[in-house]
Structures are given as structure tokens and as C-alpha cells.
Motif scaffolding. Structure first.
Motif, mmCIF file in Angstrom:
data_model
loop_
_atom_site.group_PDB
_atom_site.id
_atom_site.type_symbol
_atom_site.label_atom_id
_atom_site.label_comp_id
_atom_site.label_asym_id
_atom_site.label_seq_id
_atom_site.Cartn_x
_atom_site.Cartn_y
_atom_site.Cartn_z
ATOM 1 N N TYR A 143 42.881 50.342 24.611
ATOM 2 C CA TYR A 143 41.546 49.912 24.205
ATOM 3 C C TYR A 143 41.196 48.574 24.870
ATOM 4 O O TYR A 143 40.075 48.355 25.337
ATOM 5 N N ILE A 144 42.181 47.668 24.912
ATOM 6 C CA ILE A 144 41.977 46.392 25.593
ATOM 7 C C ILE A 144 41.752 46.634 27.082
ATOM 8 O O ILE A 144 40.879 46.030 27.709
ATOM 9 N N ALA A 145 42.559 47.534 27.645
ATOM 10 C CA ALA A 145 42.432 47.841 29.071
ATOM 11 C C ALA A 145 41.024 48.315 29.407
ATOM 12 O O ALA A 145 40.462 47.956 30.457
ATOM 13 N N LEU A 146 40.433 49.099 28.514
ATOM 14 C CA LEU A 146 39.091 49.627 28.797
ATOM 15 C C LEU A 146 38.023 48.541 28.774
ATOM 16 O O LEU A 146 36.968 48.696 29.399
ATOM 17 N N GLN A 147 38.265 47.453 28.055
ATOM 18 C CA GLN A 147 37.312 46.343 28.118
ATOM 19 C C GLN A 147 37.316 45.731 29.516
ATOM 20 O O GLN A 147 36.273 45.365 30.057
ATOM 21 N N LEU A 148 38.504 45.639 30.098
ATOM 22 C CA LEU A 148 38.603 45.138 31.465
ATOM 23 C C LEU A 148 37.973 46.118 32.453
ATOM 24 O O LEU A 148 37.407 45.704 33.474
ATOM 25 N N VAL A 149 38.065 47.418 32.152
ATOM 26 C CA VAL A 149 37.389 48.418 32.985
ATOM 27 C C VAL A 149 35.879 48.182 32.952
ATOM 28 O O VAL A 149 35.186 48.303 33.976
ATOM 29 N N GLY A 150 35.349 47.828 31.776
ATOM 30 C CA GLY A 150 33.923 47.536 31.659
ATOM 31 C C GLY A 150 33.513 46.359 32.522
ATOM 32 O O GLY A 150 32.474 46.395 33.201
ATOM 33 N N ILE A 151 34.306 45.291 32.504
ATOM 34 C CA ILE A 151 34.017 44.136 33.352
ATOM 35 C C ILE A 151 34.085 44.530 34.817
ATOM 36 O O ILE A 151 33.238 44.144 35.630
ATOM 37 N N GLN A 152 35.098 45.313 35.160
ATOM 38 C CA GLN A 152 35.279 45.719 36.551
ATOM 39 C C GLN A 152 34.103 46.552 37.052
ATOM 40 O O GLN A 152 33.683 46.423 38.207
ATOM 41 N N ALA A 153 33.545 47.393 36.193
ATOM 42 C CA ALA A 153 32.387 48.211 36.577
ATOM 43 C C ALA A 153 31.201 47.325 36.939
ATOM 44 O O ALA A 153 30.494 47.572 37.924
ATOM 45 N N VAL A 154 30.987 46.286 36.143
ATOM 46 C CA VAL A 154 29.884 45.360 36.419
ATOM 47 C C VAL A 154 30.122 44.615 37.727
ATOM 48 O O VAL A 154 29.212 44.467 38.557
ATOM 49 N N LEU A 155 31.335 44.139 37.924
ATOM 50 C CA LEU A 155 31.655 43.409 39.147
ATOM 51 C C LEU A 155 31.485 44.301 40.383
ATOM 52 O O LEU A 155 30.998 43.859 41.422
ATOM 53 N N ASP A 156 31.895 45.568 40.261
ATOM 54 C CA ASP A 156 31.743 46.502 41.383
ATOM 55 C C ASP A 156 30.284 46.668 41.778
ATOM 56 O O ASP A 156 29.934 46.678 42.965
ATOM 57 N N VAL A 157 29.424 46.838 40.773
ATOM 58 C CA VAL A 157 28.008 47.055 41.059
ATOM 59 C C VAL A 157 27.361 45.805 41.660
ATOM 60 O O VAL A 157 26.498 45.897 42.534
ATOM 61 N N MET A 158 27.802 44.625 41.213
ATOM 62 C CA MET A 158 27.256 43.385 41.773
ATOM 63 C C MET A 158 27.775 43.116 43.179
ATOM 64 O O MET A 158 27.300 42.208 43.860
ATOM 65 N N GLY A 159 28.780 43.894 43.616
ATOM 66 C CA GLY A 159 29.319 43.707 44.957
ATOM 67 C C GLY A 159 30.336 42.605 45.049
ATOM 68 O O GLY A 159 30.632 42.090 46.129
ATOM 69 N N VAL A 160 30.911 42.218 43.905
ATOM 70 C CA VAL A 160 31.876 41.120 43.867
ATOM 71 C C VAL A 160 33.291 41.671 44.016
ATOM 72 O O VAL A 160 33.656 42.655 43.378
ATOM 73 N N GLY A 161 34.101 41.036 44.837
ATOM 74 C CA GLY A 161 35.503 41.427 44.943
ATOM 75 C C GLY A 161 35.828 42.217 46.182
ATOM 76 O O GLY A 161 36.978 42.517 46.449
ATOM 77 N N GLY A 162 34.839 42.587 46.980
ATOM 78 C CA GLY A 162 35.117 43.284 48.227
ATOM 79 C C GLY A 162 35.288 44.767 48.042
ATOM 80 O O GLY A 162 35.368 45.299 46.944
ATOM 81 N N GLY A 163 35.385 45.486 49.145
ATOM 82 C CA GLY A 163 35.526 46.938 49.128
ATOM 83 C C GLY A 163 36.960 47.367 49.286
ATOM 84 O O GLY A 163 37.889 46.592 49.114
ATOM 85 N N ASP A 164 37.126 48.620 49.656
ATOM 86 C CA ASP A 164 38.473 49.168 49.775
ATOM 87 C C ASP A 164 39.284 48.492 50.868
ATOM 88 O O ASP A 164 40.509 48.481 50.832
ATOM 89 N N SER A 165 38.618 47.922 51.857
ATOM 90 C CA SER A 165 39.339 47.309 52.963
ATOM 91 C C SER A 165 39.862 45.916 52.629
ATOM 92 O O SER A 165 40.679 45.359 53.343
ATOM 93 N N THR A 166 39.395 45.332 51.545
ATOM 94 C CA THR A 166 39.822 44.001 51.160
ATOM 95 C C THR A 166 41.224 44.053 50.564
ATOM 96 O O THR A 166 41.569 44.996 49.874
ATOM 97 N N ASN A 167 42.008 43.007 50.793
ATOM 98 C CA ASN A 167 43.344 43.014 50.192
ATOM 99 C C ASN A 167 43.224 42.952 48.678
ATOM 100 O O ASN A 167 42.243 42.453 48.132
ATOM 101 N N TRP A 168 44.242 43.454 48.002
ATOM 102 C CA TRP A 168 44.159 43.667 46.549
ATOM 103 C C TRP A 168 43.870 42.387 45.785
ATOM 104 O O TRP A 168 43.144 42.399 44.790
#
Length: 549
Positions: A143-168
Motif C-alpha cells: 500500500y505504501i509502495a503504491l503511494q510512491l507509484v502515484g508520485i512517479q506517475a505525476v513525475l513521468d507526465v511532467m517529464g521529470v527524471g528522464g526517459g528510458d535512456s537515462t541512467n537509473w
């Protein structure tokens, strides 16, 4: 998805994120603790929250960022079946009105911090108490993990953090920063931090939904066009199977109804729900909250409609990640500045429940595993220190889960957690009303329900996943597909009843009940210095906890 980073939306998001970060650290001075080294203060906010603070805390606890993302995503993916969340949040409040005031009273009378504390005191069984504690912890982690998934979804849409080619590291750096801030202010301020931030989170969510439910239909040509386009999208078939429907079909009604009922029964058994309830200052506070919390269900119904809007707006396409549908809808439809407000609502909506969940899981470990099994003479200060550390470990575990596993796996394990937590109902809710059940029978029933539910969930598959692919299966003797958790619960109760009759017939020792009937209706505990539990040094076992301590 727009190319590059949405700078305006990101700027607004960062502004609100920094604001709640400051609030999180300032919360340590809000309602300053009489004894900051006591677990009642760090883990339950001093048991001092009134009606409105409790309302926002419970709302922030139960209606999470993942709710914001997942409910309309379910509508977007399959249609009307995703609406099950609306009736279940309506059904749950009359149910909890019956037992939450009793749990509050007995917990405040005896200084219980967790539901497992109550189980140990009611049935005199550490084994049953530990079983309930472990269930709570493992059900909360995904359940905690899914809250982080929610944040990650927002960051992905905003274009933050780079794409698949960016290092992890660069790709996940924003999520790591958000996690670090969450961990820091939770460690510092305890439950006071999410309680204070919940005001901001809920205000933002209500504003965003109110605007979305008016502005987006206006942009899309009205609800007539939205429903027509959604219906057309659901009619598209893949391998001869339609995507979904605007109305739940006859074959899905058993699954829909049993899932709604099982979820309603389980919602307030989660450790974070219990933690929020026990943090309130009076029995009447709980009663009032069960009558006004359904306002969130109204919000949830409106939120679900966003799934139809995402379809009508043609967000995504074949193979599109449905978890991104609503953030992407906001990105496409709103001006950039208001999209930032919407993204902030989702992001902050993740921080509040993640903080409460990690505190709740830490309290369970500290009280019912560390103290009961490892260090029985642990002082309140030692318990608080351990709980703080464990809250960090829990968050790290959730973060690793998100970063190393597919998001679908996280979702399915959260569904499995719902099946598990429902198996604690006979001991917790049953124990609040009767001492008839035998402790060994409850433990056996719990094991039977856990085993059956896990086995059946393991057998569920999807084209993308071999195991744990769903939470519905055929109901024995009925021949309809239904919620596995509810079937496991029926088995659980059946085993508990039969074994209780047998064990009572053989006069098996039933354990010592340290509670009294009057404890379950007590308005407050007398102001007598007392322990958090039998075994605390320097006090006599059984003395009550001071009111509001």
C-alpha cells in the motif's frame, strides 16, 4: 504526452511540495508533546485530535494519491466495474459506526496503541496478537509502495527524471528526493506531520475535482459526448473481447458486489486506519467522523468520472499505461499552472497516507513483535526509538519495491493485502463484541483464511502475469465468480466457530481477558499514571493510561 519538461507545472508542484515539507517539520511544535519520547505522542499524536483534525487525517489516510490515480484508471481500462470503490466507501461507514467507538474506548482505557495490543489483552494470546500484527505489516507494505507509484506517475507526465535512456539514478532522483523528505519529517514529527499536511492535501484535491468536473466536460463538449465516446471505446474488441462497458454486465455482478462488500469490511482493519482512529481525543469524535466521512464518497464518485473523460479525450492508446491516464488528462486539458496544482494534489496525496502507513506498521512491529517477543521490558522511550527506525525501514522497503518491480506486481500485491487484512476481522471486530471465540480457534481460522486466500490469488493469471493476476475466483457451491477475500473470510469464520465449540467442549484454556464490559463504552480513561502495556518498568500491570496521554 508533451515533449520535455512542463516547467510551469513543475514550478507549481515544487512550490506546494516545499510548503508541505515546511509544515511537516513545523508539526513537531504543533500541539507540542508533553513527553516526546512516549509512543503515544510520536505514533498517535498524543491521542488529542478533535473532530476536524481527525476528519482530515482519516480522509488523507483512506483517500490516497493512488485512489486519485487508480479509481479513474479502472474506469478508463474496464468501465463501470471500476465504480465498486464508491458503494464500498458508502457501506463501510455504517459498519464501522458499530465497532470503532468500542475500539477507541477500550484502547484508551488500557493504553492500546495497535489493534494487536487489543487482541493480546482481550484473548490473552501473544500468538494471535503477533499473527494479526504480521498480517497488518505485510498488507500495508505494498500500500505504501503504491503511494510512491502515484508520485512517479505525476513525475513521468511532467517529464521529470528522464526517459528510458537515462541512467537509473537520474531517472529516479526526483522520487528519491520525495522519499527522503517524507522519511525526514515523519521521523521528526511523527503522526502530527501527516495530520497537519492533510489539511493542504484535501483542500487541493477538492479544488481540483470541483474544477475538473466542470471545466473538462466544457472542453470536451459536455457529458453526452463524453459518455458516447467512452461507450464507443469500450465496444472495441481485442481477441473477440470488448474492452469494457458503461454498465456492469450480469456476469460481473457477483464479483462487483462481493468485492465492494469485502472491501468495505476490510477498510478500517488496516493499521493506518486504526492509528488515525486511536489518535482522536474522544469517543464522540469517532462517531461524528463516521457520519461526515461519506462526503469523501461524493468526491470519489466525481473522481471516477475522470476515467470516462480520459477516454473521451483520447488520452493514450493501445498498450498505454492506465496509471498515467489521469495525470496526462490534466496535462492535456488544464493550463500549465493549474496542471501543477493538480499534480501537487496527487503528490501530496501520496505523502500523507505513506507517512501514516509507515508509522502504523512501525507501531505494530514495536509493540507486538519487538516488545512482546524480543524485549518485554522496553521502556516507552525505547519503544519510540525503535518505532522511528522501523518507520524508515518500512519506507525503504516500499521504495525498493517500486524501483525494482513492475508496477503491475505492486498493484496485485496490494489487492492481495486486502484479502489478507480481511482475515483479521473475526479477532478484532468479533473480540469487541464477544469473548465467545476461543483464541486457538481464531488463530486456526486466520490461518485457514490466509492460506485459502493466498492460494486462490496465486492461481489467478492474466496475459501479462502468471500468478496473482486478480482477486476474483469461482465461489464454491454458488458457481459465480466473486471476491476471494470474502470467500476466505467465510472459511475463516466457519473454522473459528467449529473449533471454538470443540475447544470449549474439551475445556481448553481460553486465556485471560484483561478488559471489562464497561471498558468498551468508556468516554475517557481516568488520569492515573499508567503503562502503555503490562511489562513496562516501574508500574503495576493493568493500570489505565492517562486520558489524552
Amino acid at each position: 504526452m508533451k515533449d520535455g519538461v512542463n516547467g510551469v507545472a513543475l514550478g507549481v508542484f515544487i512550490f506546494f511540495f516545499l510548503a508541505v515539507t515546511v509544515l511537516g517539520f513545523l508539526a513537531a511544535r504543533w500541539r507540542r508533546a508533553a513527553d516526546p519520547l512516549h509512543l503515544d505522542e510520536w505514533g498517535l499524536g498524543g491521542r488529542s485530535f478533535g473532530t476536524w483534525v481527525t476528519w482530515f487525517l482519516l480522509g488523507g489516510d483512506l483517500y490516497t494519491a493512488y485512489t486519485f490515480v487508480a479509481v479513474p484508471a479502472a474506469i478508463y481500462t474496464a468501465g463501470a466495474s471500476g465504480f465498486f470503490a464508491v458503494p464500498y466507501t458508502i457501506i463501510t461507514y455504517p459498519l464501522v459506526f458499530l465497532f470503532l467507538p468500542r475500539l477507541w474506548s477500550v484502547s484508551h482505557k488500557h493504553g492500546y496503541v495497535t489493534s494487536s495490543d487489543f487482541i493480546r489483552g482481550r484473548f490473552g494470546s501473544k500468538s494471535l496478537s503477533v499473527a494479526v500484527a504480521i498480517t497488518g505489516i505485510i498488507a500495508t507494505m505494498p500500500y505504501i509502495a503504491l503511494q510512491l507509484v502515484g508520485i512517479q506517475a505525476v513525475l513521468d507526465v511532467m517529464g521529470v527524471g528522464g526517459g528510458d535512456s537515462t541512467n537509473w539514478f537520474l531517472k529516479d532522483l526526483p522520487l528519491l528526493i520525495a522519499f527522503g523528505v517524507l522519511a525526514a519529517y515523519t521521523y521528526s514529527s511523527g503522526l502530527r506531520a501527516p495530520a497537519l499536511i492533510a489539511f493542504v492535501k484535501d483542500a487541493l484535491i477538492y479544488i481540483v475535482i470541483a474544477v475538473a468536473i466542470i471545466y473538462i466536460p466544457y472542453k470536451l463538449g459536455g457529458f453526452d459526448d463524453i459518455f458516447r465516446k467512452a461507450s464507443d471505446a469500450y465496444a472495441v474488441k481485442t481477441n473477440g473481447v470488448a474492452r469494457g462497458s458503461l454498465v456492469t454486465g450480469p456476469k460481473a455482478q457477483w464479483a462487483y458486489a462481493t468485492l465492494a462488500m469485502g472491501s468495505a469490511m476490510a477498510l478500517f482493519l488496516y493499521p493506518h486506519s486504526v492509528t488515525a482512529v486511536l489518535s482522536s481525543k474522544s469517543r464522540d469524535t469517532i462517531r461524528r467522523n463516521t457520519t461526515i466521512l461519506p462526503l469523501y464518497s461524493l468526491m470519489l464518485g466525481l473522481l471516477a468520472l475522470l476515467g470516462f473523460m480520459a477516454l473521451a479525450a483520447d488520452v493514450g492508446g493501445k498498450g498505454y499505461n492506465a496509471q498515467l491516464a489521469i495525470p496526462q488528462l490534466f496535462e492535456n486539458m488544464f493550463p500549465s499552472w493549474f496542471a501543477g496544482v493538480a499534480f501537487a494534489a496527487i503528490g501530496i496525496g501520496a505523502l500523507v497516507p505513506a507517512a501514516i502507513m509507515s508509522i502504523a506498521a512501525a507501531n505494530l512491529f514495536t509493540r507486538n513483535i519487538y516488545r512482546d517477543l524480543i524485549k518485554p521490558d522496553a521502556t516507552p522511550a525505547q519503544q519510540t526509538a525503535v518505532s522511528k527506525i522501523v518507520s524508515l525501514v518500512v519506507k525503504i522497503g516500499a521504495l525498493v519495491f517500486v524501483l525494482t518491480m513492475d508496477k503491475t506486481v505492486a498493484i496485485n500485491f496490494q489487492l492481495l493485502g486486502g484479502i489478507w487484512i480481511l482475515q483479521t476481522l473475526p479477532a478484532i471486530v468479533g473480540g469487541l463484541f464477544t469473548r465467545w471465540f476461543h483464541r486457538w480457534a481464531l488463530l486456526a481460522g486466520w490461518a485457514a483464511g490466509m492460506g485459502y486466500g493466498t492460494w486462490k490469488a496465486y492461481e489467478q493469471s492474466t496475459p501479462a502475469q502468471s500468478h496473482f493476476g486478480g482477486n476474483s475466483d469461482m465461489i464454491p457451491w454458488i458457481g459465480e465468480k466473486g471476491y476471494i477475500g470474502l470467500t476466505a473470510f467465510v472459511l475463516n469464520v466457519g473454522v473459528a466457530v467449529v473449533l471454538t465449540l470443540a475447544l470449549r467442549a474439551f475445556k481448553a484454556p481460553a486465556g485471560i481477558d484483561e478488559t471489562a464490559p464497561a471498558d468498551y463504552t468508556a468516554e475517557s480513561a481516568p488520569a492515573v499514571p499508567g503503562p502503555t502495556a503490562p511489562g513496562d518498568p516501574g508500574v503495576s500491570p493493568g493500570l489505565p493510561e492517562p486520558a489524552g496521554a
